[in-house]
Design a protein around this motif. Structure first.
Motif, PDB file in Angstrom:
ATOM      1  N   GLU A 362       9.603  -9.442  25.491  1.00 27.00           N
ATOM      2  CA  GLU A 362       9.320  -8.111  24.941  1.00 27.00           C
ATOM      3  C   GLU A 362      10.592  -7.488  24.359  1.00 27.00           C
ATOM      4  O   GLU A 362      10.567  -6.911  23.259  1.00 27.00           O
ATOM      5  CB  GLU A 362       8.732  -7.221  26.037  1.00 27.00           C
ATOM      6  CG  GLU A 362       7.966  -6.062  25.453  1.00 27.00           C
ATOM      7  CD  GLU A 362       7.359  -5.175  26.534  1.00 27.00           C
ATOM      8  OE1 GLU A 362       6.974  -5.695  27.594  1.00 27.00           O
ATOM      9  OE2 GLU A 362       7.297  -3.970  26.291  1.00 27.00           O
ATOM     10  N   GLY A 365      11.341  -8.460  21.042  1.00 27.34           N
ATOM     11  CA  GLY A 365      10.396  -8.002  20.015  1.00 27.34           C
ATOM     12  C   GLY A 365       9.216  -8.939  19.837  1.00 27.34           C
ATOM     13  O   GLY A 365       8.529  -8.901  18.815  1.00 27.34           O
ATOM     14  N   LEU A 367       5.738  -9.488  20.675  1.00 28.21           N
ATOM     15  CA  LEU A 367       4.703  -8.605  21.229  1.00 28.21           C
ATOM     16  C   LEU A 367       3.334  -9.271  21.127  1.00 28.21           C
ATOM     17  O   LEU A 367       3.067  -9.995  20.157  1.00 28.21           O
ATOM     18  CB  LEU A 367       4.670  -7.298  20.434  1.00 28.21           C
ATOM     19  CG  LEU A 367       6.036  -6.624  20.249  1.00 28.21           C
ATOM     20  CD1 LEU A 367       5.914  -5.408  19.332  1.00 28.21           C
ATOM     21  CD2 LEU A 367       6.643  -6.216  21.597  1.00 28.21           C
ATOM     22  N   SER A 390       8.096  -7.882  16.290  1.00 24.74           N
ATOM     23  CA  SER A 390       8.155  -6.484  15.854  1.00 24.74           C
ATOM     24  C   SER A 390       8.926  -6.419  14.532  1.00 24.74           C
ATOM     25  O   SER A 390       9.664  -7.360  14.184  1.00 24.74           O
ATOM     26  CB  SER A 390       8.868  -5.647  16.913  1.00 24.74           C
ATOM     27  OG  SER A 390      10.221  -6.046  16.972  1.00 24.74           O
ATOM     28  N   GLN A 391       8.782  -5.314  13.803  1.00 23.51           N
ATOM     29  CA  GLN A 391       9.470  -5.159  12.514  1.00 23.51           C
ATOM     30  C   GLN A 391      10.987  -5.257  12.699  1.00 23.51           C
ATOM     31  O   GLN A 391      11.669  -5.924  11.920  1.00 23.51           O
ATOM     32  CB  GLN A 391       9.105  -3.803  11.877  1.00 23.51           C
ATOM     33  CG  GLN A 391       7.695  -3.748  11.296  1.00 23.51           C
ATOM     34  CD  GLN A 391       7.424  -4.878  10.303  1.00 23.51           C
ATOM     35  OE1 GLN A 391       8.312  -5.310   9.560  1.00 23.51           O
ATOM     36  NE2 GLN A 391       6.201  -5.385  10.321  1.00 23.51           N
TER      37      GLN A 391
END
Ligand SMILES: C[S@@+](CC[C@H](N)C(=O)[O-])C[C@H]1O[C@@H](n2cnc3c(N)ncnc32)[C@H](O)[C@@H]1O
Length: 408
Positions: A362, A365, A367, A390-391
């Motif tokens: 996590e 990033g 997810l 994630s971005q």
């Protein structure tokens, strides 16, 4: 009186590690066995001792197949002796043989769980001496006949453990690698992923190739214990060797046909570490599935992702930062895992990650909306389903790897 081996069905309790029971229940249904209960670490079914031969040979996610002999109320240890001395053990055990007793006990009157196991041993020995004039030897080695006592509160159950050494030891691990998964867990991951056994299967970070070998055996319909030489049921006095001969012959036929049908199936395993690759090659050879598995020594981001019209599956088991790996550098590794899975998803693959360090995943990033819990030994692990980066993790990855484009 006919031998109980082929003719007396009873409750079967098939044990597994936590999280695996749903996959085990599906395996039992696929083998046409009824499923009467699914618990945290076991599934209940019904069958004869001869049925246990089939289950021992074929179940991929199980540890032991237990055949129920007696269920009774026991408040004190002596109740166990009194009940079990009346069981006709001479129908199951060889007075010239050897047996061991294992137990799982949760009873407030018991501090030392050796004691109830000793009561089981004494009851068996006394009954056998009275019935046959001789008692079998006993000890702690699980090499011959095995008896299992399950005693929780005032409810005790006694089983013949038809397996002995856990089914998770397949016997193909020629060379040990770092942090290998149990074979039964690897099989459970593949069965839970929904892989159809036909589309390409990707296993970068393969370590000793446990996941890749299990995938090949599933694709080829190879019974995992086909070549195992010793099972506890073979040491029962009522054992019918023709049941094993028959089941082995059927499993050999299924494997021959399965290997032919799966001749085009391709499993791609790779690892960055040369020792892991050497272990993987040795294990794949010992497991007799070299034809199905390609092994490369390369970084995860250089692992092959062949094009596929059918939905393929990728399963990755990255280091957790405990036994192997440094947690700071591992953040980059988990980002790379996310990038690999994005590229694989774009090429028609579902992606799964088994990690014993979900916080690290996590934090990197990685997810996901869905995950399942499994245990690797005592370590709780998450099996992340189609995790995405994630971005901010994508931007970080792109700064480190300007030559690699992550698909949207
Ligand atoms: C937890 S182990 C896998 C164990 C494996 N599932 C088994 O049962 O043997 C993780 C593996 O990832 C490999 N690895 C770590 N970083 C890697 C990278 N960047 N590219 C490829 N492999 C990597 C390690 O060499 C190690 O073999």
């Amino acid at each position: 009186m006919p031998s109980p081996f082929n003719s007396e069905p009873s409750k079967l309790v098939i044990t597994c590690s936590p999280g695996v029971a749903p996959a085990l229940a599906r395996e039992l249904s696929d083998l046409s066995f009824p499923v009467s209960d699914v618990r945290e670490t076991s599934v209940e079914s019904e069958g004869t001792l001869a049925d246990c031969v089939r289950l021992n040979l074929r179940l991929r996610t199980a540890h032991r197949v237990l055949y129920a002999l007696d269920v009774f109320r026991a408040r004190r240890c002596d109740d166990i002796y009194d009940e079990l001395v009346a069981v006709p053990w001479e129908r199951y055990l060889d007075s010239h043989g050897y047996f061991s007793v294992d137990r799982s006990v949760e009873n407030p009157t018991v501090r030392n769980t050796n004691l109830p196991a000793l009561k089981v041993k004494d009851a068996i020995a006394d009954r056998m001496r009275n019935a046959t004039g001789r008692r079998p030897d006993s000890g702690n080695e699980r090499t011959d006949a095995c008896i299992f006592l399950h005693w929780v509160g005032d409810r005790a159950s006694v089983y013949i453990d038809t397996t002995g050494q856990s089914l998770s030891f397949r016997g193909y691990r020629a060379v040990s690698s770092e942090a290998p998964l149990r074979e039964s867990l690897a099989a459970a991951l593949i069965l839970s992923s929904g892989w159809d056994g036909r589309a390409p299967f990707l296993n970068p970070m393969c370590g000793g190739a446990t996941i890749a070998v299990e995938a090949a055996w599933i694709a080829q319909n190879r019974a995992p214990a086909l070549r195992r030489e010793n099972f506890a049921f073979m040491h029962l006095s009522c054992f019918d060797p023709s049941a094993l001969t028959r089941e082995r012959a059927a499993a050999e036929r299924d494997w021959t046909e399965g290997a032919r049908d799966a001749a085009h199936v391709r499993i791609f395993a790779s690892d960055i570490d040369s020792e892991a690759v050497a272990a993987a090659r040795a294990n794949v050879e010992a497991a007799q599935c070299e034809g199905a598995i390609r092994i490369d020594e390369c970084d995860l981001l250089r692992s092959p992702i062949p094009e596929t019209p059918e939905r393929g599956v990728a399963i990755l088991n990255p280091p957790y930062g405990g036994r192997i790996g440094d947690p700071v550098r591992l953040r980059d590794t988990y980002e790379d895992v996310g990038a690999f899975l994005a590229i694989a998803a774009d090429a028609n693959y579902d992606g799964f990650v088994l990690t014993g360090n979900p916080d690290l995943a996590e934090a990197a990033g990685l997810l996901c909306e869905r995950s399942r819990t499994f245990f690797s030994g005592a370590l709780e692990c998450k099996f992340l389903e189609n995790p995405v980066l994630s971005q901010s993790a994508r931007r970080r990855f792109s700064r480190r790897n300007p030559d690699i484009t992550i698909p949207k």
